[in-house]
Design a protein around this motif. Structure first.
Motif, PDB file in Angstrom:
ATOM      1  N   GLN A   4       0.872  -1.161   0.000  1.00 29.44           N
ATOM      2  CA  GLN A   4       0.000   0.000   0.000  1.00 29.44           C
ATOM      3  C   GLN A   4       0.914   1.217   0.000  1.00 29.44           C
ATOM      4  OE1 GLN A   4      -2.477  -0.878   3.500  1.00 29.44           O
ATOM      5  NE2 GLN A   4      -4.207  -1.015   2.094  1.00 29.44           N
ATOM      6  N   LEU A   5       0.488   2.246  -0.709  1.00 31.99           N
ATOM      7  CA  LEU A   5       1.223   3.504  -0.728  1.00 31.99           C
ATOM      8  C   LEU A   5       0.357   4.559  -0.068  1.00 31.99           C
ATOM      9  CD1 LEU A   5       2.486   3.648  -4.438  1.00 31.99           C
ATOM     10  CD2 LEU A   5       3.631   2.632  -2.463  1.00 31.99           C
ATOM     11  N   ARG A   6       1.014   5.462   0.642  1.00 29.96           N
ATOM     12  CA  ARG A   6       0.306   6.617   1.173  1.00 29.96           C
ATOM     13  C   ARG A   6       1.284   7.774   1.245  1.00 29.96           C
ATOM     14  NH1 ARG A   6       2.144   7.336   6.230  1.00 29.96           N
ATOM     15  NH2 ARG A   6       2.612   5.512   7.463  1.00 29.96           N
ATOM     16  N   ARG A   7       0.706   8.951   1.310  1.00 29.14           N
ATOM     17  CA  ARG A   7       1.537  10.147   1.423  1.00 29.14           C
ATOM     18  C   ARG A   7       2.297  10.091   2.744  1.00 29.14           C
ATOM     19  NH1 ARG A   7       0.434  15.972  -0.663  1.00 29.14           N
ATOM     20  NH2 ARG A   7       2.546  16.772  -0.368  1.00 29.14           N
ATOM     21  N   ALA A   8       3.582  10.397   2.667  1.00 28.11           N
ATOM     22  CA  ALA A   8       4.413  10.396   3.876  1.00 28.11           C
ATOM     23  C   ALA A   8       4.141  11.647   4.697  1.00 28.11           C
ATOM     24  CB  ALA A   8       5.885  10.332   3.491  1.00 28.11           C
ATOM     25  N   HIS A   9       4.238  11.506   6.003  1.00 26.76           N
ATOM     26  CA  HIS A   9       4.025  12.606   6.938  1.00 26.76           C
ATOM     27  C   HIS A   9       5.205  12.682   7.890  1.00 26.76           C
ATOM     28  CE1 HIS A   9      -0.059  13.000   5.482  1.00 26.76           C
ATOM     29  NE2 HIS A   9      -0.182  11.684   5.608  1.00 26.76           N
ATOM     30  N   GLU A  10       5.240  13.729   8.660  1.00 27.39           N
ATOM     31  CA  GLU A  10       6.331  13.915   9.616  1.00 27.39           C
ATOM     32  C   GLU A  10       6.454  12.716  10.568  1.00 27.39           C
ATOM     33  OE1 GLU A  10       7.568  17.081  13.036  1.00 27.39           O
ATOM     34  OE2 GLU A  10       6.586  17.886  11.241  1.00 27.39           O
ATOM     35  N   ALA A  11       5.345  12.074  10.881  1.00 24.27           N
ATOM     36  CA  ALA A  11       5.378  10.907  11.770  1.00 24.27           C
ATOM     37  C   ALA A  11       6.145   9.736  11.151  1.00 24.27           C
ATOM     38  CB  ALA A  11       3.956  10.479  12.114  1.00 24.27           C
ATOM     39  N   ASP A  12       6.351   9.770   9.824  1.00 16.23           N
ATOM     40  CA  ASP A  12       7.096   8.705   9.135  1.00 16.23           C
ATOM     41  C   ASP A  12       8.598   8.966   9.126  1.00 16.23           C
ATOM     42  OD1 ASP A  12       4.798   7.155   8.226  1.00 16.23           O
ATOM     43  OD2 ASP A  12       4.402   8.862   6.895  1.00 16.23           O
ATOM     44  N   LEU A  13       9.024  10.103   9.631  1.00 15.48           N
ATOM     45  CA  LEU A  13      10.432  10.502   9.527  1.00 15.48           C
ATOM     46  C   LEU A  13      11.381   9.449  10.089  1.00 15.48           C
ATOM     47  CD1 LEU A  13      12.486  12.635   8.661  1.00 15.48           C
ATOM     48  CD2 LEU A  13      12.192  13.707  10.916  1.00 15.48           C
ATOM     49  N   GLU A  14      11.085   8.901  11.239  1.00 17.14           N
ATOM     50  CA  GLU A  14      11.988   7.917  11.849  1.00 17.14           C
ATOM     51  C   GLU A  14      12.146   6.682  10.953  1.00 17.14           C
ATOM     52  OE1 GLU A  14      12.364   5.177  15.856  1.00 17.14           O
ATOM     53  OE2 GLU A  14      11.213   7.043  15.975  1.00 17.14           O
ATOM     54  N   ALA A  15      11.045   6.162  10.432  1.00 13.69           N
ATOM     55  CA  ALA A  15      11.109   4.981   9.555  1.00 13.69           C
ATOM     56  C   ALA A  15      11.830   5.306   8.250  1.00 13.69           C
ATOM     57  CB  ALA A  15       9.700   4.458   9.266  1.00 13.69           C
ATOM     58  N   ILE A  16      11.570   6.481   7.699  1.00  6.36           N
ATOM     59  CA  ILE A  16      12.245   6.896   6.470  1.00  6.36           C
ATOM     60  C   ILE A  16      13.744   7.031   6.722  1.00  6.36           C
ATOM     61  CG2 ILE A  16      12.559   8.838   4.875  1.00  6.36           C
ATOM     62  CD1 ILE A  16       9.481   9.252   5.043  1.00  6.36           C
ATOM     63  N   MET A  17      14.121   7.659   7.811  1.00  5.28           N
ATOM     64  CA  MET A  17      15.539   7.867   8.106  1.00  5.28           C
ATOM     65  C   MET A  17      16.252   6.552   8.378  1.00  5.28           C
ATOM     66  SD  MET A  17      16.224  10.906   7.409  1.00  5.28           S
ATOM     67  CE  MET A  17      17.957  10.645   7.800  1.00  5.28           C
ATOM     68  N   HIS A  18      15.559   5.593   8.967  1.00  5.48           N
ATOM     69  CA  HIS A  18      16.169   4.276   9.158  1.00  5.48           C
ATOM     70  C   HIS A  18      16.532   3.682   7.801  1.00  5.48           C
ATOM     71  CE1 HIS A  18      17.032   0.287  10.638  1.00  5.48           C
ATOM     72  NE2 HIS A  18      16.166  -0.190   9.756  1.00  5.48           N
ATOM     73  N   LEU A  19      15.590   3.697   6.879  1.00  4.93           N
ATOM     74  CA  LEU A  19      15.827   3.163   5.539  1.00  4.93           C
ATOM     75  C   LEU A  19      16.865   4.008   4.793  1.00  4.93           C
ATOM     76  CD1 LEU A  19      15.054   0.908   3.643  1.00  4.93           C
ATOM     77  CD2 LEU A  19      13.020   2.210   2.997  1.00  4.93           C
ATOM     78  N   GLU A  20      16.793   5.309   4.946  1.00  5.28           N
ATOM     79  CA  GLU A  20      17.749   6.223   4.297  1.00  5.28           C
ATOM     80  C   GLU A  20      19.182   5.920   4.714  1.00  5.28           C
ATOM     81  OE1 GLU A  20      19.100   9.909   2.293  1.00  5.28           O
ATOM     82  OE2 GLU A  20      17.309   8.692   2.060  1.00  5.28           O
ATOM     83  N   THR A  21      19.409   5.748   6.000  1.00 12.07           N
ATOM     84  CA  THR A  21      20.784   5.569   6.477  1.00 12.07           C
ATOM     85  C   THR A  21      21.353   4.184   6.183  1.00 12.07           C
ATOM     86  OG1 THR A  21      19.967   5.061   8.705  1.00 12.07           O
ATOM     87  CG2 THR A  21      20.626   7.348   8.256  1.00 12.07           C
ATOM     88  N   ILE A  22      20.499   3.161   6.072  1.00 11.16           N
ATOM     89  CA  ILE A  22      21.045   1.851   5.706  1.00 11.16           C
ATOM     90  C   ILE A  22      21.194   1.694   4.195  1.00 11.16           C
ATOM     91  CG2 ILE A  22      20.294   0.676   7.810  1.00 11.16           C
ATOM     92  CD1 ILE A  22      18.030  -0.583   6.212  1.00 11.16           C
ATOM     93  N   THR A  23      20.447   2.494   3.423  1.00  7.22           N
ATOM     94  CA  THR A  23      20.536   2.429   1.973  1.00  7.22           C
ATOM     95  C   THR A  23      21.668   3.309   1.457  1.00  7.22           C
ATOM     96  OG1 THR A  23      18.152   2.034   1.836  1.00  7.22           O
ATOM     97  CG2 THR A  23      19.259   2.746  -0.194  1.00  7.22           C
ATOM     98  N   PHE A  24      21.750   4.512   1.978  1.00  9.69           N
ATOM     99  CA  PHE A  24      22.747   5.493   1.518  1.00  9.69           C
ATOM    100  C   PHE A  24      23.741   5.743   2.645  1.00  9.69           C
ATOM    101  CE2 PHE A  24      18.595   6.560  -0.462  1.00  9.69           C
ATOM    102  CZ  PHE A  24      18.898   6.150  -1.752  1.00  9.69           C
TER     103      PHE A  24
END
Length: 163
Positions: A4-24
């Motif tokens: 499922q896709l949904r618009r990201a919100h500030e509450a998603d920042l922690e999950a996004i940053m986890h993926l960001e730092t292990i990917t890049f």
């Protein structure tokens, strides 16, 4: 696998940053930069997750495309290693392309690492073409960025006629 896709919100920042730092690992965005984009109305970020697990972010992608602007820019895209090779990157990219079209963009640009042939192939399959190189763009690795452009097709040209 479906997501499922949904618009990201500030509450998603922690999950996004986890993926960001292990990917890049060496050139990840800072939480401040990511939070700024998540709150910017000119940006459109999505998160992808398994059905019924909205907190299990397996991918995200971001677009900068102010409404009415002719050009947009894919800011970032990342897919968890466990979800790669199953079409999630393509799904996220297609959603961003559709959003750019809705906002009036006719061109989308992106940069991709020269040492990432898998991502380059995905973008080429979506219709992006190479238009330039930015030498040493990705630091501290000193890796070139390949600049790619997509001429966004009109929606009508993407529809398949059925007889």
């Amino acid at each position: 696998m479906t997501w499922q896709l949904r618009r990201a919100h500030e509450a998603d920042l922690e999950a996004i940053m986890h993926l960001e730092t292990i990917t890049f690992v060496h050139d990840a965005w800072s939480p401040t930069m990511m939070a700024r984009d998540l709150g910017d109305p000119a940006c459109f970020y999505l998160v992808a997750f398994p059905p019924d697990e909205p907190s299990a972010v397996e991918g995200y992608a971001g677009l900068l495309a102010p409404r009415g602007a002719v050009e947009g820019d894919i800011q970032t895209i990342a897919v968890a290693e466990s979800a790669r090779g199953r079409g999630l990157g393509r799904t996220l990219m297609q959603a961003l392309i559709n959003e750019a079209r809705k906002r009036g963009a006719r061109l989308i640009f992106l940069e991709v690492r020269a040492d990432n042939p898998g991502a380059q192939r995905l973008y080429e399959r979506l219709g992006f073409i190479e238009v330039g190189v930015r030498r040493g763009y990705y630091q501290p690795d000193n890796v070139d960025a390949i600049v790619m452009r997509l001429d966004i097709p009109e929606l009508e040209s993407m529809l398949v006629e059925t007889s």
